[in-house]
Design a protein around this motif. Sequence first.
Motif, PDB file in Angstrom:
ATOM      1  N   SER A 132     -18.169   3.282 -18.630  1.00  0.00           N
ATOM      2  CA  SER A 132     -16.817   3.051 -18.070  1.00  0.00           C
ATOM      3  C   SER A 132     -16.626   1.578 -18.496  1.00  0.00           C
ATOM      4  CB  SER A 132     -16.644   3.172 -16.397  1.00  0.00           C
ATOM      5  OG  SER A 132     -17.564   2.493 -15.881  1.00  0.00           O
ATOM      6  N   LEU A 133     -15.484   1.375 -18.106  1.00  0.00           N
ATOM      7  CA  LEU A 133     -14.989  -0.068 -18.287  1.00  0.00           C
ATOM      8  C   LEU A 133     -15.302  -1.103 -17.345  1.00  0.00           C
ATOM      9  CD1 LEU A 133     -11.232   0.646 -19.083  1.00  0.00           C
ATOM     10  CD2 LEU A 133     -12.872   0.127 -20.679  1.00  0.00           C
ATOM     11  N   THR A 134     -15.979  -2.026 -17.814  1.00  0.00           N
ATOM     12  CA  THR A 134     -16.823  -2.823 -16.910  1.00  0.00           C
ATOM     13  C   THR A 134     -15.677  -3.561 -15.917  1.00  0.00           C
ATOM     14  OG1 THR A 134     -16.639  -4.877 -18.236  1.00  0.00           O
ATOM     15  CG2 THR A 134     -18.798  -3.638 -18.491  1.00  0.00           C
ATOM     16  N   TRP A 135     -14.616  -4.068 -16.253  1.00  0.00           N
ATOM     17  CA  TRP A 135     -13.452  -4.451 -15.454  1.00  0.00           C
ATOM     18  C   TRP A 135     -12.498  -3.505 -14.790  1.00  0.00           C
ATOM     19  CZ3 TRP A 135      -8.820  -3.051 -17.441  1.00  0.00           C
ATOM     20  CH2 TRP A 135      -9.075  -2.769 -18.836  1.00  0.00           C
ATOM     21  N   GLY A 136     -12.618  -2.234 -14.947  1.00  0.00           N
ATOM     22  CA  GLY A 136     -11.646  -1.377 -14.508  1.00  0.00           C
ATOM     23  C   GLY A 136     -11.513  -1.186 -12.990  1.00  0.00           C
ATOM     24  N   GLU A 137     -12.570  -1.059 -12.405  1.00  0.00           N
ATOM     25  CA  GLU A 137     -12.579  -0.905 -10.871  1.00  0.00           C
ATOM     26  C   GLU A 137     -12.065  -2.280 -10.287  1.00  0.00           C
ATOM     27  OE1 GLU A 137     -16.014   1.066  -9.071  1.00  0.00           O
ATOM     28  OE2 GLU A 137     -16.403   1.837 -10.943  1.00  0.00           O
ATOM     29  N   GLU A 138     -12.352  -3.320 -10.760  1.00  0.00           N
ATOM     30  CA  GLU A 138     -11.990  -4.559 -10.167  1.00  0.00           C
ATOM     31  C   GLU A 138     -10.503  -4.650 -10.383  1.00  0.00           C
ATOM     32  OE1 GLU A 138     -12.482  -8.894 -11.802  1.00  0.00           O
ATOM     33  OE2 GLU A 138     -14.371  -8.351 -10.751  1.00  0.00           O
ATOM     34  N   VAL A 139      -9.832  -4.454 -11.504  1.00  0.00           N
ATOM     35  CA  VAL A 139      -8.356  -4.390 -11.603  1.00  0.00           C
ATOM     36  C   VAL A 139      -7.894  -3.317 -10.814  1.00  0.00           C
ATOM     37  CG1 VAL A 139      -6.570  -4.107 -13.506  1.00  0.00           C
ATOM     38  CG2 VAL A 139      -8.814  -5.357 -13.984  1.00  0.00           C
ATOM     39  N   LEU A 140      -8.255  -2.230 -10.660  1.00  0.00           N
ATOM     40  CA  LEU A 140      -7.660  -1.046  -9.573  1.00  0.00           C
ATOM     41  C   LEU A 140      -7.588  -1.745  -8.327  1.00  0.00           C
ATOM     42  CD1 LEU A 140      -9.253   2.138 -11.026  1.00  0.00           C
ATOM     43  CD2 LEU A 140      -6.871   1.462 -11.198  1.00  0.00           C
ATOM     44  N   ARG A 141      -8.691  -2.277  -7.848  1.00  0.00           N
ATOM     45  CA  ARG A 141      -8.846  -2.912  -6.562  1.00  0.00           C
ATOM     46  C   ARG A 141      -7.488  -3.877  -6.376  1.00  0.00           C
ATOM     47  NH1 ARG A 141     -14.534  -2.900  -6.901  1.00  0.00           N
ATOM     48  NH2 ARG A 141     -14.369  -4.896  -7.495  1.00  0.00           N
ATOM     49  N   TYR A 142      -7.664  -4.893  -7.241  1.00  0.00           N
ATOM     50  CA  TYR A 142      -6.674  -5.892  -7.344  1.00  0.00           C
ATOM     51  C   TYR A 142      -5.122  -5.299  -7.265  1.00  0.00           C
ATOM     52  CZ  TYR A 142     -10.626  -8.901  -8.056  1.00  0.00           C
ATOM     53  OH  TYR A 142     -11.724  -9.296  -7.936  1.00  0.00           O
ATOM     54  N   GLN A 143      -5.003  -4.351  -8.222  1.00  0.00           N
ATOM     55  CA  GLN A 143      -3.598  -3.543  -8.341  1.00  0.00           C
ATOM     56  C   GLN A 143      -3.134  -2.964  -6.895  1.00  0.00           C
ATOM     57  OE1 GLN A 143      -1.903  -4.682 -10.959  1.00  0.00           O
ATOM     58  NE2 GLN A 143      -1.383  -2.768 -11.460  1.00  0.00           N
ATOM     59  N   ILE A 144      -4.126  -2.326  -6.037  1.00  0.00           N
ATOM     60  CA  ILE A 144      -3.968  -1.877  -4.847  1.00  0.00           C
ATOM     61  C   ILE A 144      -3.383  -3.054  -3.802  1.00  0.00           C
ATOM     62  CG2 ILE A 144      -4.932  -0.688  -2.853  1.00  0.00           C
ATOM     63  CD1 ILE A 144      -6.772   0.840  -4.817  1.00  0.00           C
ATOM     64  N   CYS A 145      -3.891  -4.005  -3.850  1.00  0.00           N
ATOM     65  CA  CYS A 145      -3.550  -5.081  -2.943  1.00  0.00           C
ATOM     66  C   CYS A 145      -1.816  -5.702  -3.436  1.00  0.00           C
ATOM     67  CB  CYS A 145      -4.307  -6.411  -3.113  1.00  0.00           C
ATOM     68  SG  CYS A 145      -6.012  -6.094  -2.460  1.00  0.00           S
ATOM     69  N   PHE A 146      -1.821  -5.827  -4.882  1.00  0.00           N
ATOM     70  CA  PHE A 146      -0.240  -5.786  -5.221  1.00  0.00           C
ATOM     71  C   PHE A 146       0.630  -5.126  -4.928  1.00  0.00           C
ATOM     72  CE2 PHE A 146       2.872  -5.665  -8.621  1.00  0.00           C
ATOM     73  CZ  PHE A 146       3.156  -6.905  -8.764  1.00  0.00           C
ATOM     74  N   ILE A 147       0.251  -3.663  -5.034  1.00  0.00           N
ATOM     75  CA  ILE A 147       1.150  -2.680  -4.369  1.00  0.00           C
ATOM     76  C   ILE A 147       1.535  -2.614  -3.256  1.00  0.00           C
ATOM     77  CG2 ILE A 147       1.394  -0.320  -4.609  1.00  0.00           C
ATOM     78  CD1 ILE A 147       0.309  -0.152  -7.523  1.00  0.00           C
ATOM     79  N   ALA A 148       0.346  -3.130  -2.402  1.00  0.00           N
ATOM     80  CA  ALA A 148       0.537  -2.972  -0.791  1.00  0.00           C
ATOM     81  C   ALA A 148       1.526  -3.806  -0.661  1.00  0.00           C
ATOM     82  CB  ALA A 148      -0.945  -2.980  -0.241  1.00  0.00           C
ATOM     83  N   PHE A 149       1.271  -5.249  -0.956  1.00  0.00           N
ATOM     84  CA  PHE A 149       2.063  -6.382  -0.601  1.00  0.00           C
ATOM     85  C   PHE A 149       3.640  -6.335  -0.925  1.00  0.00           C
ATOM     86  CE2 PHE A 149      -2.241  -7.935   0.806  1.00  0.00           C
ATOM     87  CZ  PHE A 149      -1.749  -8.442   2.205  1.00  0.00           C
ATOM     88  N   PHE A 150       3.597  -5.982  -2.090  1.00  0.00           N
ATOM     89  CA  PHE A 150       5.181  -5.938  -2.907  1.00  0.00           C
ATOM     90  C   PHE A 150       5.804  -4.664  -2.385  1.00  0.00           C
ATOM     91  CE2 PHE A 150       3.367  -9.442  -5.293  1.00  0.00           C
ATOM     92  CZ  PHE A 150       4.714 -10.190  -5.592  1.00  0.00           C
ATOM     93  N   GLY A 151       4.900  -3.559  -2.029  1.00  0.00           N
ATOM     94  CA  GLY A 151       5.725  -2.505  -1.678  1.00  0.00           C
ATOM     95  C   GLY A 151       6.310  -2.525  -0.166  1.00  0.00           C
ATOM     96  N   ALA A 152       5.508  -3.392   0.627  1.00  0.00           N
ATOM     97  CA  ALA A 152       5.984  -3.452   2.066  1.00  0.00           C
ATOM     98  C   ALA A 152       7.288  -3.916   2.103  1.00  0.00           C
ATOM     99  CB  ALA A 152       4.955  -4.471   2.849  1.00  0.00           C
ATOM    100  N   ASP A 153       8.025  -4.796   1.125  1.00  0.00           N
ATOM    101  CA  ASP A 153       9.235  -5.238   1.074  1.00  0.00           C
ATOM    102  C   ASP A 153      10.161  -4.053   0.984  1.00  0.00           C
ATOM    103  OD1 ASP A 153      11.459  -7.020   1.220  1.00  0.00           O
ATOM    104  OD2 ASP A 153      11.432  -6.955  -0.893  1.00  0.00           O
ATOM    105  N   ILE A 154       9.734  -3.046  -0.120  1.00  0.00           N
ATOM    106  CA  ILE A 154      10.712  -2.016  -0.382  1.00  0.00           C
ATOM    107  C   ILE A 154      10.607  -0.990   0.943  1.00  0.00           C
ATOM    108  CG2 ILE A 154      10.549   0.108  -1.814  1.00  0.00           C
ATOM    109  CD1 ILE A 154       9.960  -1.208  -4.181  1.00  0.00           C
ATOM    110  N   GLY A 155       9.143  -0.999   1.656  1.00  0.00           N
ATOM    111  CA  GLY A 155       9.508  -0.333   2.679  1.00  0.00           C
ATOM    112  C   GLY A 155      10.400  -0.557   3.577  1.00  0.00           C
ATOM    113  N   LEU A 156      10.495  -1.627   3.871  1.00  0.00           N
ATOM    114  CA  LEU A 156      11.352  -2.598   4.884  1.00  0.00           C
ATOM    115  C   LEU A 156      12.748  -2.006   4.543  1.00  0.00           C
ATOM    116  CD1 LEU A 156      11.702  -4.401   7.266  1.00  0.00           C
ATOM    117  CD2 LEU A 156      11.804  -6.193   5.648  1.00  0.00           C
ATOM    118  N   ARG A 157      12.942  -2.250   2.976  1.00  0.00           N
ATOM    119  CA  ARG A 157      14.571  -1.749   2.510  1.00  0.00           C
ATOM    120  C   ARG A 157      14.862  -0.594   3.092  1.00  0.00           C
ATOM    121  NH1 ARG A 157      15.804  -0.985  -3.284  1.00  0.00           N
ATOM    122  NH2 ARG A 157      13.721  -1.990  -3.425  1.00  0.00           N
TER     123      ARG A 157
END
Length: 167
Positions: free
Chosen positions: A40-65
């Motif tokens: 597997s990609l050595t960096w893949g899981e790490e990037v996926l974890r960071y993407q989840i955090c990014f989506i959660a914090f930015f998606g919270a604003d859309i949820g508010l809207r």
Amino acid sequence: MKMIASAFNRAEEFILCFALLEMSVLAFVQVVMRYVFGTSLTWGEEVLRYQICFIAFFGADIGLRYGAHIKTEVINLFLPDRLKPLMNAFVFMAVFAFSSAIVYFGMTLVLKVAASGQLTAATRIPKFWIYLPMPIGGFFMAVRSASYVVREVRKFCSKADLQLSPS
């Protein structure tokens, strides 16, 4: 002003849709590589974890809207119509306070991590970039909730004016 808000909303949704698409593709590639090719990609899981955090914090604003967050709907059922905007304003003030705390503590964390010079394990990027979506997403939520407080107070004032004016 509405045009700027509309453009910002569209940009926000586009960025999050792209992030979700990228995340899905990366997860699919990870699964295929792991079970078909035995590696597997050595960096893949790490990037996926960071993407989840990014989506959660930015998606919270859309949820508010869209009104997708938990709120005091039960209390609104028992309030007279003219007081509902006040209750909504109170809820949005609480969201504003919470979002402001996220901005403050998130920025404190970002500055501490930036000063330490930490790097991520696989991608070797400065770790403060990983924590940056926290205060930015909190800021967007704080701005949106403050605008909603103003909107609800205006609704209340206009309903109060209607009731005070002679018929």
